[in-house]
Design a protein around this motif. Structure first.
Motif, short mmCIF file in Angstrom:
data_model
loop_
_atom_site.label_atom_id
_atom_site.label_comp_id
_atom_site.label_asym_id
_atom_site.label_seq_id
_atom_site.Cartn_x
_atom_site.Cartn_y
_atom_site.Cartn_z
N ARG A 154 -37.33 -39.23 91.23
CA ARG A 154 -36.53 -38.07 91.64
C ARG A 154 -36.74 -36.88 90.71
N SER A 160 -40.00 -35.29 91.49
CA SER A 160 -39.88 -34.52 92.74
C SER A 160 -39.19 -33.19 92.50
N ARG A 161 -38.15 -33.23 91.68
CA ARG A 161 -37.44 -31.98 91.38
C ARG A 161 -38.34 -30.99 90.66
N GLU A 210 -36.56 -45.14 90.06
CA GLU A 210 -36.10 -44.19 91.08
C GLU A 210 -35.73 -42.85 90.45
#
Lengths: 228, 228
Positions: free
Chosen positions: B191, B194-195, B187
């Motif tokens: 993330r 994605s950032r 996860e």
DNA sequence: CGGGGGCTTGAGGCCACTCAACGATAGTGG
DNA sequence: CCACTATCGTTGAGTGGCCTCAAGCCCCCG
């Protein structure tokens, strides 16, 4: 940057055997000893690797830095250990004396020259590099996947095997050094040690906190839950 | 545990040069190719090291496990890479095919025999081991001191250099593999990606999330804040 | 005796982990 | 062809372990 040549440096000629290397030929290589005061840099990362070192007395830390000062210690070098063996033109770590330290040193160039004609030396270099690699691989598992108490337990087991004398081990490094070796903060190291002490696995000896006796080796190895 | 010998395995004799090794002598060593289906174990930790491997097609992960299943991947091996070079009797990692993979292999025993008489081979082994050591040392810094976004950025820079083809890199490994390589959870890797995507440093291509284009190499290297 | 370094311990905050829901894709078999 | 399932990935909410900041103790040393 204070470096002093020890007075007991006789600049004698010795064989490689004195340096912990076996050699088929009877190569004579000049060995020097240098004394480093506590905290002094021995060499810096990216500097050309001119010498290989062996710890005679004392202790050394090898580390890398990030641009903002975060530090990762890759290894501690204790009496008898050989370090600075870059197998390339430049050092990959910075090395500093943790306490007052006496080093033997050997010119890299001379070592290369011997290695060219003596396959046994090359094989010895391969063996030492493999040992360093094995240590780094185990340390990756620690840094990537172990929690704080497990890391400290692993550290104690390692040090116990390396520097135990008569039930007591005297650590040369500070909590901060241990923390930067284990990827923690010094407070977390201190708390983990306290937990292990409260758990009856170890105890502090004397009024400094650097001397430790391990009371229960079996349970300590269980905390360091590595497979076999 | 399904292993099939590829039909195009001609069991031909070749020189070490074909294996990416230079040799002074013209040693002839038999080379085989083996096909491994996705997810199949190539060898296990602590198993005797009978062969050394080179990836012909595919990708391999090398990892260690803790007793409760926590996993640390030490390295990914991509096309052309040589792995399984234990320099000792037993493997220190478990190796698994990440995708359908074809490997060339060479008997360790034969390699040792050649190395005994050919110093160039020993020196090549030393060079390869040193490269592995250098990678492990850099990875210790990542695992001990970098935050999640820095780890992922470092990973992308490394992969970009190894598998980029025409602006797009196709990652063979899952988010879980990346996480176990970087000492994170899947996860957290997701993330961080994605950032970086929202930050305009990279983008996903196609409808699978395994193909990535790096839009801003300069800034990505800055996120990976390693010293030089 | 003052100052500094090293260590411990507590209080609070934050980053990564845990748990969960959901969507997309690929493979399987009726 | 369409469920059905499994795998993979993303995202959100809440938790927890380690970090940060701070105080205080001890020891050494000038």
């Amino acid at each position: 940057m204070f470096v002093r040549i020890t007075t007991d440096c006789k600049n004698r000629n010795t064989t490689l055997d004195d340096f912990g290397m076996t050699s088929g030929s009877d190569a004579i290589i000049s060995l020097n000893e240098i004394f480093y005061k506590k905290g002094i840099e021995i060499y810096g990362e990216k500097e050309p690797s001119e010498y290989v070192y062996q710890v005679k007395i004392g202790a050394v830390r090898s580390y890398k830095l990030l641009s903002d000062g975060r530090r990762q210690i890759g290894a501690f070098h204790l009496a008898g250990d050989i370090f600075g063996l870059a197998n390339g033109s430049a050092h990959r770590f910075t090395a500093e004396a943790i306490v007052d330290t006496t080093l033997r040193l050997i010119k890299r160039e001379a070592l290369d020259r011997v290695a060219e004609t003596d396959p046994v030396v090359t094989r010895t270099l391969l063996g030492m590099t493999t040992l360093n690699l094995k240590h780094a691989e185990d340390h990756m598992l620690l840094l990537g996947r172990k929690d704080s108490v497990e890391r400290v337990a692993t550290f104690l087991v390692e040090m116990d095997e390396r520097i135990r004398t008569s039930q007591v081990m005297a650590l040369p490094m500070t909590r901060r050094d241990i923390a930067d070796y284990l990827g923690l903060t010094l407070e977390t190291v201190s708390r983990a040690l306290s937990r292990l002490r409260r758990g009856g696995l170890l105890d502090f000896v004397g009024n400094t906190q650097r001397q430790i006796t391990i009371l229960d080796r079996k349970r300590l190895r269980e905390v360091d839950c590595q497979r076999h």
